[in-house]
Design a protein around this motif. Structure first.
Motif, PDB file in Angstrom:
ATOM      1  N   UNK A 118      -6.378   7.757   7.790  1.00  8.42           N
ATOM      2  CA  UNK A 118      -7.701   7.321   8.224  1.00  8.42           C
ATOM      3  C   UNK A 118      -8.484   8.538   8.699  1.00  8.42           C
ATOM      4  N   UNK A 119      -9.607   8.800   8.054  1.00 11.30           N
ATOM      5  CA  UNK A 119     -10.475   9.901   8.491  1.00 11.30           C
ATOM      6  C   UNK A 119     -11.421   9.335   9.538  1.00 11.30           C
ATOM      7  N   UNK A 120     -11.536  10.038  10.647  1.00 10.95           N
ATOM      8  CA  UNK A 120     -12.367   9.502  11.734  1.00 10.95           C
ATOM      9  C   UNK A 120     -13.204  10.632  12.324  1.00 10.95           C
ATOM     10  N   UNK A 121     -14.502  10.496  12.206  1.00  7.96           N
ATOM     11  CA  UNK A 121     -15.411  11.583  12.596  1.00  7.96           C
ATOM     12  C   UNK A 121     -15.736  11.518  14.096  1.00  7.96           C
ATOM     13  N   UNK A 122     -15.741  12.665  14.762  1.00  9.39           N
ATOM     14  CA  UNK A 122     -15.991  12.696  16.203  1.00  9.39           C
ATOM     15  C   UNK A 122     -17.436  13.119  16.480  1.00  9.39           C
ATOM     16  N   UNK A 166     -10.088   2.515  22.274  1.00  4.21           N
ATOM     17  CA  UNK A 166      -9.192   1.363  22.415  1.00  4.21           C
ATOM     18  C   UNK A 166      -9.344   0.402  21.232  1.00  4.21           C
ATOM     19  N   UNK A 167     -10.577   0.234  20.780  1.00  7.73           N
ATOM     20  CA  UNK A 167     -10.793  -0.635  19.607  1.00  7.73           C
ATOM     21  C   UNK A 167     -10.069  -0.078  18.382  1.00  7.73           C
ATOM     22  N   UNK A 168     -10.156   1.240  18.220  1.00  6.97           N
ATOM     23  CA  UNK A 168      -9.517   1.874  17.061  1.00  6.97           C
ATOM     24  C   UNK A 168      -7.997   1.705  17.141  1.00  6.97           C
ATOM     25  N   UNK A 169      -7.462   1.942  18.345  1.00  9.84           N
ATOM     26  CA  UNK A 169      -6.024   1.788  18.560  1.00  9.84           C
ATOM     27  C   UNK A 169      -5.568   0.372  18.211  1.00  9.84           C
ATOM     28  N   UNK A 170      -6.327  -0.638  18.690  1.00  6.56           N
ATOM     29  CA  UNK A 170      -5.947  -2.040  18.425  1.00  6.56           C
ATOM     30  C   UNK A 170      -6.037  -2.369  16.942  1.00  6.56           C
ATOM     31  N   UNK A 171      -7.066  -1.827  16.305  1.00  5.74           N
ATOM     32  CA  UNK A 171      -7.259  -2.119  14.874  1.00  5.74           C
ATOM     33  C   UNK A 171      -6.100  -1.584  14.032  1.00  5.74           C
ATOM     34  N   UNK A 172      -5.580  -0.421  14.437  1.00  3.11           N
ATOM     35  CA  UNK A 172      -4.612   0.250  13.561  1.00  3.11           C
ATOM     36  C   UNK A 172      -3.157   0.125  14.003  1.00  3.11           C
ATOM     37  N   UNK A 173      -2.926  -0.476  15.184  1.00  2.00           N
ATOM     38  CA  UNK A 173      -1.559  -0.367  15.719  1.00  2.00           C
ATOM     39  C   UNK A 173      -0.493  -1.020  14.846  1.00  2.00           C
ATOM     40  N   UNK A 174      -0.813  -2.093  14.141  1.00  2.00           N
ATOM     41  CA  UNK A 174       0.221  -2.690  13.291  1.00  2.00           C
ATOM     42  C   UNK A 174       0.081  -2.262  11.831  1.00  2.00           C
ATOM     43  N   UNK A 175      -0.737  -1.243  11.639  1.00  2.00           N
ATOM     44  CA  UNK A 175      -0.943  -0.796  10.256  1.00  2.00           C
ATOM     45  C   UNK A 175      -0.262   0.565  10.080  1.00  2.00           C
ATOM     46  N   UNK A 225      -2.107   6.934   9.593  1.00  2.00           N
ATOM     47  CA  UNK A 225      -2.206   8.120  10.425  1.00  2.00           C
ATOM     48  C   UNK A 225      -3.684   8.473  10.568  1.00  2.00           C
ATOM     49  N   UNK A 226      -4.109   8.739  11.804  1.00  2.00           N
ATOM     50  CA  UNK A 226      -5.526   9.019  12.023  1.00  2.00           C
ATOM     51  C   UNK A 226      -5.768  10.530  12.104  1.00  2.00           C
ATOM     52  N   UNK A 227      -6.757  10.993  11.342  1.00  2.00           N
ATOM     53  CA  UNK A 227      -7.215  12.386  11.448  1.00  2.00           C
ATOM     54  C   UNK A 227      -8.537  12.402  12.171  1.00  2.00           C
ATOM     55  N   UNK A 228      -8.596  13.024  13.320  1.00  2.00           N
ATOM     56  CA  UNK A 228      -9.883  13.135  14.006  1.00  2.00           C
ATOM     57  C   UNK A 228     -10.591  14.381  13.484  1.00  2.00           C
ATOM     58  N   UNK A 258      -6.138   8.069  24.058  1.00  2.00           N
ATOM     59  CA  UNK A 258      -6.446   6.627  24.106  1.00  2.00           C
ATOM     60  C   UNK A 258      -5.904   5.937  22.860  1.00  2.00           C
ATOM     61  N   UNK A 259      -6.165   6.510  21.699  1.00  2.00           N
ATOM     62  CA  UNK A 259      -5.707   5.871  20.450  1.00  2.00           C
ATOM     63  C   UNK A 259      -4.173   5.881  20.407  1.00  2.00           C
ATOM     64  N   UNK A 260      -3.587   6.998  20.825  1.00  2.00           N
ATOM     65  CA  UNK A 260      -2.119   7.113  20.802  1.00  2.00           C
ATOM     66  C   UNK A 260      -1.449   6.106  21.732  1.00  2.00           C
ATOM     67  N   UNK A 261      -2.151   5.728  22.818  1.00  2.00           N
ATOM     68  CA  UNK A 261      -1.546   4.793  23.773  1.00  2.00           C
ATOM     69  C   UNK A 261      -1.259   3.437  23.110  1.00  2.00           C
ATOM     70  N   UNK A 262      -1.833   3.211  21.930  1.00  2.00           N
ATOM     71  CA  UNK A 262      -1.559   1.959  21.198  1.00  2.00           C
ATOM     72  C   UNK A 262      -0.438   2.157  20.175  1.00  2.00           C
ATOM     73  N   UNK A 263       0.169   3.326  20.201  1.00  2.00           N
ATOM     74  CA  UNK A 263       1.293   3.585  19.289  1.00  2.00           C
ATOM     75  C   UNK A 263       0.861   4.074  17.913  1.00  2.00           C
ATOM     76  N   UNK A 264      -0.360   4.576  17.828  1.00  2.00           N
ATOM     77  CA  UNK A 264      -0.856   5.071  16.532  1.00  2.00           C
ATOM     78  C   UNK A 264      -0.724   6.599  16.519  1.00  2.00           C
TER      79      UNK A 264
END
Ligand code: SAH
Ligand code: SF4
Length: 399
Positions: free
Chosen positions: A293-297, A309-318, A321-324, A350-356
C-alpha cells in the motif's frame, strides 16, 4: 518503422523475405544478451543483412533529452518518435562491501553516515530496479501529482514500454560493465511507477509484461515485476482473471472515502473504498500475494492520529505492507506541504499499533517519486521559461 526486438513483426518479415529463422535467434541474442541498441553493431549479421534490416527496422528510436545522474539513481527523459516526452528512472541498490562493514557500522553509530555516502568504493552493486512509464501524462488527475497536471496525452504501445528496459540495459552495460562472474549487469526489477496509470493502458501493459517474462527475451521473474495503480478496481479484477502473475502496489493514500475523494477524485468517485477493498481481498485470496500500500504523507491532511488509526483498522486483517511516502513538494501544487519527519514517525507508530507493518521510504524511495512526472515538470518549465525569455528578448529588440 518496426522494432527489431518485436517478435510479432520480425518473425513474419524473416519468413516473407526468406531469411533463415536462426537469424532471429542471433538478433535476440544481440539485443537481450549483448544489450545492443544499433543494428550496425550486430556483428553476427552480414553487412548486407544489416543494411536490409535497417530499411524496415530500428532497435531504438528514443532521443535522450535529459539525463540526471545521482549516486543511487539515473533519471532519463526520452523524446519518443512522435515528439512526446516520457520519464524512466534507474535505481541502484548497493550492499556494503564486507571490508567496509565495520567502518560503516561505526559511522552509523556516530551518526556521520547518510544514505548519500553510498559510493562504488564502499558499496557493491546488488541489483537494479527500473521505474517505467506506461502512458504520456495521465487522465486520473490525483491532486498531488504533476503527471496528472499534464493531462492524458497517449497510451504507450508495448514496444515503447519494453524499449525503456532495453535502452536501460544498454546504458547499464556502459556504466557498470560485467559482473565478477562474467555475466552482464542488467535490470532485475521493474516497477510501473513512472508516468501514467498502467491499468488504463491495460492491453499494452499486459503485452509488455509477456515480453518481459519471455524466456527468450528479457526473462524477468514474475516476482520482480510490480504494477502500481491508483485503484482501477475493474482492471485489478481482470488482471486476476487473466492470471497475469505480477506484484501489485495500491496507491491508497487515504483510509476513508471522503479523503480519497479529495486526493484521487476521479477514481474514488468511480469505485468507493469498500468496493476497492473488496477487490483487493479478491486479489490477495486469488494470488496469495502480499500487497504493497502506497501512502502519501501530506501535512495536516493524511498524517493525523485519527487518520492513522483509521488506516490501521482498515488494513489490520489484510495481508499487506504500508509504504509511507513523504509528499514530494513541487511548485505545481503550492498549497500542499510534506509532513514533518517527527509526524511521519508518530503516524508510523499509530498504524503499527494495529499490527500492520510499515516502512518509511528512505532517500532512495524519495528519489523514486521523482519518477512521477517531476523531472518532466522541471525540464518543461525550464524550457517554457527560456522560450518566454527569448520571446521577451525578441520583442524588446523589435521595439
Ligand atoms: N499511476 C500509478 C503509478 C504511477 S505514480 C499510481 O498512481 O499508482 C507512482 C507513485 O508516485 C504513486 O504511488 C503516486 O501516488 C506517487 N506520487 C505521485 N505524485 C507524488 C508526489 N508529489 N509526492 C509523492 N508521491 C507521489
Ligand atoms: Fe496518474 Fe498515478 Fe499521477 Fe495519479 S499518481 S495522476 S494515477 S500517475
Amino acid at each position: 518503422m518496426n522494432y527489431l526486438f518485436d517478435q510479432a513483426t520480425l518473425l513474419p518479415y524473416l519468413k516473407e523475405q526468406k531469411i533463415p529463422a536462426f537469424r532471429a535467434k542471433q538478433i535476440r541474442q544481440a539485443i537481450y544478451k549483448e544489450s545492443l541498441l544499433d543494428i550496425d553493431d550486430i556483428s553476427t549479421l552480414s553487412k548486407d543483412l544489416r543494411d536490409k534490416l535497417k530499411e524496415d527496422f530500428v532497435i531504438n528510436d528514443f532521443t535522450l533529452k535529459e539525463k540526471v545522474e545521482g549516486p543511487e539513481t539515473t533519471k532519463f527523459l526520452f523524446e519518443l518518435a512522435d515528439g512526446k516526452i516520457i520519464e524512466t528512472v534507474l535505481m541502484y541498490h548497493r550492499h556494503v562491501k564486507p571490508e567496509y562493514e565495520d567502518e560503516i557500522k561505526q559511522r552509523k553509530i556516530l551518526r556521520s553516515w547518510t544514505n548519500h555516502d553510498i559510493s562504488p568504493e564502499t558499496h557493491k552493486l546488488n541489483r537494479i530496479t527500473i521505474c517505467i512509464s506506461s502512458q504520456v501524462g495521465c487522465a486520473v488527475w490525483c491532486i498531488f501529482c504533476v503527471t496528472g497536471k499534464l493531462g492524458f496525452k497517449k497510451n504507450l504501445p508495448r514496444q515503447e514500454i519494453v524499449l525503456q528496459i532495453i535502452y536501460a540495459n544498454n546504458y547499464i552495460k556502459g556504466k557498470f560493465g560485467k559482473k565478477e562472474d562474467g555475466t552482464r549487469n542488467k535490470v532485475r526489477n521493474v516497477v510501473f511507477m513512472g508516468m501514467g496509470e498502467p491499468m488504463l493502458n491495460y492491453d499494452e501493459m499486459v503485452q509488455s509484461i509477456h515480453a518481459m517474462q519471455d524466456q527468450t527475451a528479457l526473462w524477468l521473474s514474475k516476482r520482480h515485476i510490480t504494477i502500481s495503480t491508483s485503484g482501477v478496481a475493474d482492471k485489478i479484477r481482470q488482471l486476476i482473471d487473466d492470471k497475469i502473475d505480477v506484484r501489485l502496489a495500491l496507491s491508497l493514500h487515504a483510509p476513508n472515502q471522503e479523503l480519497r475523494k479529495e486526493l484521487i477524485p476521479m477514481i474514488a468517485r468511480r469505485w468507493d473504498i469498500d468496493e476497492l477493498m473488496e477487490t483487493i481481498d479478491y486479489y490477495t485470496k486469488s494470488t496469495g500475494n502480499r500487497l504493497f500500500y502506497e501512502y502519501i504523507m501530506i501535512k495536516d491532511k493524511t498524517d493525523t492520529k485519527v487518520i492513522g488509526n483509521q488506516l490501521g483498522k482498515l488494513l489490520k486483517h489484510r495481508n499487506g505492507h504500508v509504504n509511507l511516502i513523504p509528499y514530494n513538494e513541487n511548485p505545481a501544487m503550492p498549497d500542499l506541504e510534506t509532513s514533518d519527519y517527527d509526524q511521519i514517525i508518530k503516524f508510523k507508530k499509530t498504524v503499527e499499533s494495529h499490527g500492520v507493518t510499515v516502512t518509511v521510504r528512505d532517500t532512495l524511495g524519495r528519489d523514486v517519486k521523482w519518477a512521477c512526472g517531476q523531472l518532466w515538470y522541471e525540464v518543461i518549465m525550464k524550457q517554457r521559461i527560456e522560450d518566454m525569455e527569448a520571446d521577451a528578448e525578441a520583442n524588446t529588440t523589435e521595439s
